[in-house]
Design an enzyme around this catalytic site. Sequence first.
Site, mmCIF file in Angstrom:
data_model
loop_
_atom_site.group_PDB
_atom_site.id
_atom_site.type_symbol
_atom_site.label_atom_id
_atom_site.label_comp_id
_atom_site.label_asym_id
_atom_site.label_seq_id
_atom_site.Cartn_x
_atom_site.Cartn_y
_atom_site.Cartn_z
ATOM 1 N N LYS A 12 -10.825 4.506 -27.136
ATOM 2 C CA LYS A 12 -10.164 5.270 -26.210
ATOM 3 C C LYS A 12 -9.564 6.401 -26.941
ATOM 4 O O LYS A 12 -9.306 6.266 -28.488
ATOM 5 C CB LYS A 12 -9.389 4.483 -25.289
ATOM 6 C CG LYS A 12 -8.508 3.626 -26.111
ATOM 7 C CD LYS A 12 -7.350 2.556 -25.243
ATOM 8 C CE LYS A 12 -6.441 1.994 -26.139
ATOM 9 N NZ LYS A 12 -5.759 0.909 -25.227
ATOM 10 N N ARG A 36 0.628 -4.752 -15.635
ATOM 11 C CA ARG A 36 0.270 -3.272 -15.756
ATOM 12 C C ARG A 36 -0.895 -3.331 -14.736
ATOM 13 O O ARG A 36 -0.759 -3.414 -13.438
ATOM 14 C CB ARG A 36 -0.076 -2.793 -17.098
ATOM 15 C CG ARG A 36 0.351 -1.384 -17.445
ATOM 16 C CD ARG A 36 0.088 -1.189 -18.993
ATOM 17 N NE ARG A 36 -1.314 -1.661 -19.528
ATOM 18 C CZ ARG A 36 -1.622 -1.182 -20.761
ATOM 19 N NH1 ARG A 36 -0.839 -0.700 -21.580
ATOM 20 N NH2 ARG A 36 -2.905 -1.738 -21.054
ATOM 21 N N TYR A 50 16.205 23.328 -41.325
ATOM 22 C CA TYR A 50 16.852 23.592 -39.856
ATOM 23 C C TYR A 50 18.037 22.863 -39.776
ATOM 24 O O TYR A 50 18.139 21.458 -40.283
ATOM 25 C CB TYR A 50 15.643 23.276 -38.948
ATOM 26 C CG TYR A 50 14.670 24.308 -38.782
ATOM 27 C CD1 TYR A 50 15.257 25.671 -38.232
ATOM 28 C CD2 TYR A 50 13.516 24.237 -38.891
ATOM 29 C CE1 TYR A 50 14.291 26.691 -37.963
ATOM 30 C CE2 TYR A 50 12.412 25.208 -38.503
ATOM 31 C CZ TYR A 50 12.957 26.429 -38.223
ATOM 32 O OH TYR A 50 12.071 27.417 -37.801
ATOM 33 N N MET A 54 7.852 22.714 -38.117
ATOM 34 C CA MET A 54 6.273 22.592 -37.576
ATOM 35 C C MET A 54 5.261 22.689 -38.443
ATOM 36 O O MET A 54 4.165 22.051 -38.169
ATOM 37 C CB MET A 54 6.191 23.918 -36.635
ATOM 38 C CG MET A 54 4.989 23.924 -35.552
ATOM 39 S SD MET A 54 4.758 25.336 -34.575
ATOM 40 C CE MET A 54 6.151 25.216 -33.469
HETATM 41 C C1 LIG Z 1 -6.079 -0.392 -26.162
HETATM 42 C C2 LIG Z 1 -6.392 -1.478 -25.633
HETATM 43 C C3 LIG Z 1 -7.096 -2.577 -26.455
HETATM 44 C C4 LIG Z 1 -7.091 -2.480 -27.959
HETATM 45 O O1 LIG Z 1 -5.684 -2.826 -28.391
HETATM 46 P P1 LIG Z 1 -5.422 -2.578 -29.754
HETATM 47 O O2 LIG Z 1 -3.819 -3.279 -29.836
HETATM 48 O O3 LIG Z 1 -5.404 -1.390 -30.358
HETATM 49 O O4 LIG Z 1 -6.301 -3.590 -30.550
HETATM 50 C C5 LIG Z 1 -7.552 -3.690 -25.969
HETATM 51 N N1 LIG Z 1 -7.570 -3.876 -24.672
HETATM 52 C C6 LIG Z 1 -7.076 -3.169 -23.612
HETATM 53 C C7 LIG Z 1 -7.049 -3.304 -22.134
HETATM 54 C C8 LIG Z 1 -6.678 -1.942 -24.107
HETATM 55 O O5 LIG Z 1 -6.161 -0.947 -23.353
#
Ligand SMILES: *Cc1c(COP(=O)(O)O)cnc(C)c1O
Length: 361
Positions: free
Chosen positions: A35, A130, A255, A303
Amino acid sequence: MDFTPKAIIDLAALRHNLALAQRQAPQAQVMAVIKANAYGHGVERVLPALEQAQGLAVARCDEALRLRALGARKPILVMGGAYNIEMISAAAEQGLILAVHHPGQIDLLESLPKKALPRCVPKIDSGMHRLGLLPEQTEAAMARLKALNCLGEQPLLMTHMACADDPTSAMTDRQWRQIQPLLQRYDAQLSAANSALILSRPEMQGNWVRPGIMLYGASPFIQRSGPEVGLRPVMTLQAPLLAVKYLKKGETLGYGATWTLPEDMPVGVVGIGYGDGYPRHAPTGTPVLLNGAEVSLVGRVSMDMITVDLRRQPQARVGDWATLWGRGLAADRIAQVAGTIAYQLFCNLTSRVRVEIHGQG
Ligand SMILES: *Cc1c(COP(=O)(O)O)cnc(C)c1O
């Protein structure tokens, strides 16, 4: 040479990390989590190094569709599922697997012909609160999904752990106990393990593991860095030294004039800043690797530039390459001093950074 920052993406390191996940979970299949553009590494870049993974996982439908457009043929799990009819139909057409975490998603599925449905994976809220079906919603949801014939030959249940990054947390065991009766009741397979669980709980691997951050070589744990758990960094972020100057004791830097020179000394200007994804909150003292030694960031991150204390590297010259994280300097360390996690450092990398691929084939 060109004086812009570069991220070296080491695909051999990625293969090594994937193999480690497979060794840790020898009975399970691996869904590589890619992702957020493969945690900032670029999906099109990492795909060729994921041949050995049995599947892929992303958060959103559009991410999965992009993978198909890039030619990815493996099973792809959409961990957030679909939110409208168009997404469900696209998922079915492209052979995606949809997580189902809410009864509203089942309403949508029911509005389509059964033959037009993708495979679905019920996502159970075992305590993270969640996404996920609550235990009291599971019975009805499972009955409806079964009736839709979209669970495949054997149902696969997924759940996600809230505290796996802390192997001493009792939360993981509580969540594990929550999910067990459901597996029995529905004769289901399980996908529960993220990187932290893969690396710390051999008895909790289930049937499909979902490694994310470990593939990229950073640690999922609060206390240990990637190299300390046997991972190799995939991304090495480098930038050139743009200037070296000798300044006098009492002068101030950058800065806000936040840093005052404690003595007459050399200071280096490195060509990377928050506009490239380097964290603006990295404080004075954050390590930067230069010609094999660690020097310290001093003053504010701007930046396009940062400034470093060159007292330990007085021979450094314009054009020398500094490493901000990666080989020789774990991203976990930078994340920790900057008050964040390596996940975010990687995701924040901007398109201004040039990418070089190493370790192909
Ligand atoms: C992002 C995610 C993972 C992977 O988690 P990591 O800590 O990066 O290994 C696995 N399952 C779900 C549902 C996630 O959102």
